[in-house]
Design a protein around this motif. Structure first.
Motif, PDB file in Angstrom:
ATOM      1  N   GLY A  27      44.292  40.768  46.386  1.00  0.00           N
ATOM      2  CA  GLY A  27      43.807  39.863  45.246  1.00  0.00           C
ATOM      3  C   GLY A  27      44.559  40.097  44.131  1.00  0.00           C
TER       4      GLY A  27
ATOM      5  N   GLY B 283      35.314  42.693  49.615  1.00  0.00           N
ATOM      6  CA  GLY B 283      35.436  42.248  50.977  1.00  0.00           C
ATOM      7  C   GLY B 283      35.511  43.416  52.211  1.00  0.00           C
ATOM      8  N   SER B 284      35.684  44.564  51.599  1.00  0.00           N
ATOM      9  CA  SER B 284      35.807  45.345  52.421  1.00  0.00           C
ATOM     10  C   SER B 284      34.300  46.369  52.846  1.00  0.00           C
ATOM     11  CB  SER B 284      36.761  46.570  52.150  1.00  0.00           C
ATOM     12  OG  SER B 284      36.680  47.101  50.819  1.00  0.00           O
TER      13      SER B 284
ATOM     14  N   ILE C 170      36.882  55.833  43.284  1.00  0.00           N
ATOM     15  CA  ILE C 170      35.593  55.422  42.836  1.00  0.00           C
ATOM     16  C   ILE C 170      34.535  55.960  43.841  1.00  0.00           C
ATOM     17  CG2 ILE C 170      34.109  53.570  42.367  1.00  0.00           C
ATOM     18  CD1 ILE C 170      36.220  51.816  41.074  1.00  0.00           C
TER      19      ILE C 170
ATOM     20  N   THR D 203      34.709  37.492  49.881  1.00  0.00           N
ATOM     21  CA  THR D 203      35.999  37.790  49.510  1.00  0.00           C
ATOM     22  C   THR D 203      36.055  36.752  48.037  1.00  0.00           C
ATOM     23  OG1 THR D 203      36.501  38.356  51.455  1.00  0.00           O
ATOM     24  CG2 THR D 203      38.427  37.982  49.751  1.00  0.00           C
ATOM     25  N   TRP D 204      35.639  35.396  48.511  1.00  0.00           N
ATOM     26  CA  TRP D 204      35.761  34.372  47.459  1.00  0.00           C
ATOM     27  C   TRP D 204      34.973  34.799  46.368  1.00  0.00           C
ATOM     28  CZ3 TRP D 204      32.253  30.433  46.370  1.00  0.00           C
ATOM     29  CH2 TRP D 204      32.675  29.136  45.562  1.00  0.00           C
TER      30      TRP D 204
ATOM     31  N   LEU E 118      27.230  52.553  44.851  1.00  0.00           N
ATOM     32  CA  LEU E 118      28.333  52.699  43.915  1.00  0.00           C
ATOM     33  C   LEU E 118      28.685  51.364  43.240  1.00  0.00           C
ATOM     34  CD1 LEU E 118      31.058  53.327  47.089  1.00  0.00           C
ATOM     35  CD2 LEU E 118      30.446  54.851  45.399  1.00  0.00           C
TER      36      LEU E 118
ATOM     37  N   ALA F 185      34.114  37.305  44.749  1.00  0.00           N
ATOM     38  CA  ALA F 185      34.849  38.491  44.230  1.00  0.00           C
ATOM     39  C   ALA F 185      36.301  38.485  43.949  1.00  0.00           C
ATOM     40  CB  ALA F 185      34.869  39.813  45.049  1.00  0.00           C
ATOM     41  N   ASP F 186      36.780  36.831  44.168  1.00  0.00           N
ATOM     42  CA  ASP F 186      38.372  36.446  43.905  1.00  0.00           C
ATOM     43  C   ASP F 186      39.026  37.373  44.176  1.00  0.00           C
ATOM     44  OD1 ASP F 186      39.710  34.827  42.833  1.00  0.00           O
ATOM     45  OD2 ASP F 186      39.526  35.506  40.761  1.00  0.00           O
ATOM     46  N   GLY F 187      39.024  37.915  45.751  1.00  0.00           N
ATOM     47  CA  GLY F 187      39.901  38.867  46.202  1.00  0.00           C
ATOM     48  C   GLY F 187      39.882  40.506  45.864  1.00  0.00           C
ATOM     49  N   GLY F 188      38.830  40.455  44.832  1.00  0.00           N
ATOM     50  CA  GLY F 188      38.870  41.863  44.195  1.00  0.00           C
ATOM     51  C   GLY F 188      37.529  42.531  44.492  1.00  0.00           C
ATOM     52  N   THR F 189      36.877  42.909  43.543  1.00  0.00           N
ATOM     53  CA  THR F 189      35.430  43.832  43.640  1.00  0.00           C
ATOM     54  C   THR F 189      34.528  42.984  42.640  1.00  0.00           C
ATOM     55  OG1 THR F 189      36.875  45.592  44.311  1.00  0.00           O
ATOM     56  CG2 THR F 189      34.514  46.150  43.493  1.00  0.00           C
TER      57      THR F 189
ATOM     58  N   LYS G  64      37.324  31.779  37.553  1.00  0.00           N
ATOM     59  CA  LYS G  64      38.430  32.143  37.915  1.00  0.00           C
ATOM     60  C   LYS G  64      38.764  31.359  39.430  1.00  0.00           C
ATOM     61  CE  LYS G  64      38.849  36.793  36.018  1.00  0.00           C
ATOM     62  NZ  LYS G  64      38.250  37.628  36.571  1.00  0.00           N
ATOM     63  N   ARG G  65      37.605  31.296  40.024  1.00  0.00           N
ATOM     64  CA  ARG G  65      37.871  30.800  41.277  1.00  0.00           C
ATOM     65  C   ARG G  65      38.301  29.298  41.241  1.00  0.00           C
ATOM     66  NH1 ARG G  65      34.806  34.709  41.372  1.00  0.00           N
ATOM     67  NH2 ARG G  65      33.131  33.664  40.583  1.00  0.00           N
ATOM     68  N   ARG G  66      37.613  28.754  40.372  1.00  0.00           N
ATOM     69  CA  ARG G  66      37.909  27.036  40.070  1.00  0.00           C
ATOM     70  C   ARG G  66      39.618  27.138  39.739  1.00  0.00           C
ATOM     71  NH1 ARG G  66      32.705  27.122  38.970  1.00  0.00           N
ATOM     72  NH2 ARG G  66      32.355  27.814  41.385  1.00  0.00           N
TER      73      ARG G  66
ATOM     74  N   GLU H 284      39.853  48.727  36.379  1.00  0.00           N
ATOM     75  CA  GLU H 284      38.494  49.787  35.913  1.00  0.00           C
ATOM     76  C   GLU H 284      39.158  51.299  35.644  1.00  0.00           C
ATOM     77  OE1 GLU H 284      38.412  47.777  38.455  1.00  0.00           O
ATOM     78  OE2 GLU H 284      36.866  46.366  38.073  1.00  0.00           O
TER      79      GLU H 284
ATOM     80  N   PRO I 151      42.205  40.288  39.068  1.00  0.00           N
ATOM     81  CA  PRO I 151      40.983  40.716  39.877  1.00  0.00           C
ATOM     82  C   PRO I 151      41.305  42.177  40.237  1.00  0.00           C
ATOM     83  CG  PRO I 151      42.406  39.411  41.154  1.00  0.00           C
ATOM     84  CD  PRO I 151      42.819  39.395  39.932  1.00  0.00           C
TER      85      PRO I 151
ATOM     86  N   ALA J 191      43.917  36.709  49.930  1.00  0.00           N
ATOM     87  CA  ALA J 191      43.333  38.103  48.994  1.00  0.00           C
ATOM     88  C   ALA J 191      41.992  38.710  49.774  1.00  0.00           C
ATOM     89  CB  ALA J 191      42.870  37.349  47.654  1.00  0.00           C
ATOM     90  N   THR J 192      42.504  39.419  50.792  1.00  0.00           N
ATOM     91  CA  THR J 192      41.091  39.805  51.398  1.00  0.00           C
ATOM     92  C   THR J 192      40.636  41.279  50.845  1.00  0.00           C
ATOM     93  OG1 THR J 192      42.834  40.799  52.966  1.00  0.00           O
ATOM     94  CG2 THR J 192      41.690  38.887  53.850  1.00  0.00           C
ATOM     95  N   HIS J 193      41.672  41.943  49.989  1.00  0.00           N
ATOM     96  CA  HIS J 193      41.144  43.211  49.417  1.00  0.00           C
ATOM     97  C   HIS J 193      41.712  43.290  48.026  1.00  0.00           C
ATOM     98  CE1 HIS J 193      44.756  44.593  51.785  1.00  0.00           C
ATOM     99  NE2 HIS J 193      44.844  45.124  50.841  1.00  0.00           N
ATOM    100  N   GLY J 194      41.259  44.214  47.365  1.00  0.00           N
ATOM    101  CA  GLY J 194      41.823  44.292  45.835  1.00  0.00           C
ATOM    102  C   GLY J 194      42.995  44.327  45.631  1.00  0.00           C
TER     103      GLY J 194
ATOM    104  N   ILE K 245      42.105  29.024  40.485  1.00  0.00           N
ATOM    105  CA  ILE K 245      42.754  29.029  41.781  1.00  0.00           C
ATOM    106  C   ILE K 245      42.941  27.565  42.289  1.00  0.00           C
ATOM    107  CG2 ILE K 245      42.810  29.806  44.035  1.00  0.00           C
ATOM    108  CD1 ILE K 245      41.803  32.524  43.252  1.00  0.00           C
TER     109      ILE K 245
ATOM    110  N   ARG L 132      35.917  52.449  49.690  1.00  0.00           N
ATOM    111  CA  ARG L 132      34.893  53.160  48.815  1.00  0.00           C
ATOM    112  C   ARG L 132      33.955  53.897  49.464  1.00  0.00           C
ATOM    113  NH1 ARG L 132      34.028  49.528  43.389  1.00  0.00           N
ATOM    114  NH2 ARG L 132      35.897  48.887  43.161  1.00  0.00           N
TER     115      ARG L 132
END
Lengths: 331, 317
Positions: B43, A253-254, B226, A149-150, A248, A152-156, B2-4, B251, B316, B37-40, B6, B197
């Motif tokens: 995030g 994170g999922s 997707i 998750t980290w 894919l 991906a910065d919370g994203g994908t 980006k993580r930095r 995207e 993100p 931020a556990t999912h898109g 944060i 997905r």
């Protein structure tokens, strides 16, 4: 109660109650075919087998871990983490390697090494430091999930579009119409079965799972074999990831949520004893197929409310195991 | 990189919150409590929260912020209690992790005379919050449904992928069904893809094996879209059908901008709603602008023509 691979006279009895999961599988295939004419079509069979491959490859490794009396709850998170690392590594290598076979091979090497390192860490903490496998892998499950998750910065995390296009055939194409994930899964399963039945490693796993003390006195290198099972599992997670990423082209994170439970369930449905001492790799393959067929049939048939899918899955899993236990106690 | 950022942002936020605020007569501290931020989607929400805090701190020197992200409801309650006890906040912006467990802690905050803004998920007791900011779930389903009704003919077939079984998902699907009612569109199948997905990929593969003729797919979420697109590409049936996702993942928005015929439109459910909530709360503190009440952010239809204004390449999500 616990089976061992010793005792020759027991073999015949084993052959009787191993039929449980096979019967369940056959019943599911008949049910599927009668509900939908496309069920046994080439497309659907390929879909089901190819999507079974990830859990299947992991479950073969899990069979060894469980046979040796261990457990690994971290494989789902580990797969997500390895996929994330692999994607980031491949994206960063594009400027130097370009998009082509070397890039894909480098990505595969990264996945295998990451899996190996993750398995080594689990194995080290369990066999050398002597912490309970359940706790170690529960911890690493959380660690890998947060790490991906980290990353991906919370994203994908997505693989570069061009590299993705080049890598895509690894999931979608194959030889003579058999997709690569199916081929790899079959090879892993056959090698796993051979290793379990015909090598000292397989026998030592069963011996440790049945009785660690006795194994130790019989000059089995308990620590090393136990460590070996986790390393093997880690590498197979890497291998499964190699097959997963081209599908894919992304990880988040999922990714791989609950894969560990599916893998463990497949192992147990297949007749491996949860507390160790006896393992059956081909049974695991049957277990994996049962689990993916249930999903497939529920989607193809839509006979019941989709809210109940989980319940039906649960019932069939328990039935498959009861079928096998009943026969065992009846003998 | 980006993580930095944060960490930098968080450190900066803490430093500003701790230090004495700039030379203004009246200074205010705003606490912001959101899920981690556990999912898109979350995030994106975290990104927009940090982004708007940075912007507001630059604009209004008299404002400082405390941002806390929580992985579960219990941690969120602790965060809020800490903010009240040690940071003396003047306003709280909260996206409740779950409605029930957060209701009484937030109520206690409101009773202490602190301004409360609730985002996205309502509390289980009405009238606690001063300001409620949320996306429009029925509108999300209705907007998509109206597009289907307008762009398909009578007798056309569609399949629907649903999210995780929740009231939120039910509201969306019911509004969608109401919108296509009477249009003569057949819904062949509905299954849960769990906003995931991989699950959506599997479900769509099975839909494709089962149904010979599908004209469109309502994937209801961009992550699911997707997976769905990949399954359609595998079956080599891309020419047959188009797909509508939802929520506005960058995207997907990019592909709509580029005029991808497989993805004609998208429906927004913006994670940037947290920015709306923080901005309005700040505005209420620093000015006389009245901001109490309910602010429902409409779900808009993203088309190739307007997609650019929904495209956030740095987010993100």
């Amino acid at each position: 109660m616990s089976d061992t691979t010793l005792a020759a006279p027991k073999r015949r009895r084993l052959n009787l109650h191993v039929l449980g999961p096979v019967l369940a599988l056959v019943a599911l295939i008949i049910l599927g075919a009668s509900l939908n004419s496309n069920f046994l079509g080439y497309g659907n069979v390929t879909n089901v087998l190819a999507r079974s491959a990830f859990i299947g490859i992991i479950a073969v490794g899990m069979t060894f871990v469980i046979t040796a009396g261990g457990i690994d709850l971290s494989v789902g998170s580990m797969a997500a983490f390895v996929a994330g690392v692999m994607i980031m590594a491949m994206n960063s290598m594009i400027p130097t390697l370009g998009v082509g076979v070397p890039l894909i091979l480098a990505g595969m090497a990264v996945a295998l090494l990451a899996g190996l390192a993750a398995g080594l860490l689990n194995g080290f903490l369990i066999s050398k430091i002597g912490i309970e496998a359940f706790i170690v892998t529960l911890g690493s499950m959380g660690i890998y999930r947060s790490l991906v998750t980290w990353l991906a910065d919370g994203g994908t995390l997505s693989l570069d579009f061009e590299a993705r296009g080049f890598y895509r055939p690894v999931y979608y194409e194959g030889i003579l119409g058999v997709a690569w994930p199916i081929i790899v899964f079959a090879i892993v399963a056959i090698l796993g079965e051979l290793a379990m039945r015909h090598t000292p490693f397989g026998r030592h796993c069963a011996a440790i799972g049945a009785n660690e003390q006795v194994a130790k006195y019989s000059a089995v290198k308990v620590d090393r074999v136990r460590m070996g099972t986790y390393v093997l599992l880690g590498m197979l997670v890497g291998l499964a990831t190699i097959m997963y990423v081209p599908r894919l082209g992304s990880a988040s994170g999922s990714t791989g949520v609950l894969w560990e439970l599916e893998a463990i369930a497949a192992v147990i449905i297949g007749g491996t004893v949860l507390k160790g001492g006896f393992g059956r790799v081909w049974g695991t393959v049957v277990g994996v197929l049962i689990l993916s067929l249930i999903d497939n049939i529920l989607n193809l048939a839509s006979i019941v409310s989709p809210y109940l899918n989980g319940a039906i899955q649960g019932v069939i899993v328990i039935l498959a195991v009861i079928l096998q236990r009943d026969r065992k106690s009846a003998d | 990189m980006k993580r930095r950022d944060i960490f930098k942002g968080a450190a900066l936020g803490l430093a500003l919150a701790a230090g004495p605020a700039a030379a203004q007569d009246q200074t205010y501290t705003i606490g912001v409590a959101i899920p981690s931020a556990t999912h898109g989607f979350m995030g994106g929400l975290n990104y927009h929260a940090q982004d708007s805090i940075k912007r507001l701190e630059a604009t209004y020197p008299q404002l400082s912020f405390v941002l806390a992200t929580a992985g579960d409801a219990g941690k969120m309650v602790n965060d809020i209690e800490d903010m009240v006890a040690t940071r003396d906040i003047d306003a709280l912006v909260v996206l409740p992790f779950e409605s029930e467990p957060l209701t009484s802690p937030v109520q206690a905050v409101a009773e202490a005379g602190i301004w409360v803004t609730v985002v996205d998920r309502g509390l289980s007791v009405e009238g606690i919050e001063d300001l409620y900011v949320a996306g429009d779930n029925p509108g999300f389903g209705r907007t998509a449904g109206e597009y289907f009704a307008e762009n398909l003919n009578e007798g056309d077939n569609i399949v629907v992928l649903r999210g995780i079984p929740t009231t939120l998902d039910n509201e969306r699907v019911e509004a969608f069904q109401a919108a296509i009612e009477g249009s003569g569109i057949n819904v062949l199948d509905m299954q849960h893809g769990n906003w995931n997905r991989d699950d959506a990929f599997n479900v769509m593969q099975d839909f494709l094996s089962k149904h010979e003729d599908i004209d469109a797919v309502w994937a209801a979420d961009d992550d699911m879209a997707i997976g769905v697109l990949e399954a359609i590409a595998q079956a080599d049936r891309a020419e047959e059908m188009w797909v509508v996702g939802g929520a506005g993942m960058k995207e997907i928005i990019k592909r709509i901008m580029d005029g991808d015929p497989r993805l004609p439109v998208n429906v927004t459910y913006p994670p940037a709603q947290i920015a709306t909530a923080i901005e309005l709360t700040a505005l209420g503190l620093v000015s006389e602008t009245p901001v109490s009440g309910r602010f429902i952010i409409g779900s808009q239809l993203v088309t190739p023509e307007n997609a650019e204004s929904f495209y956030f390449p740095d987010s993100p999500f």
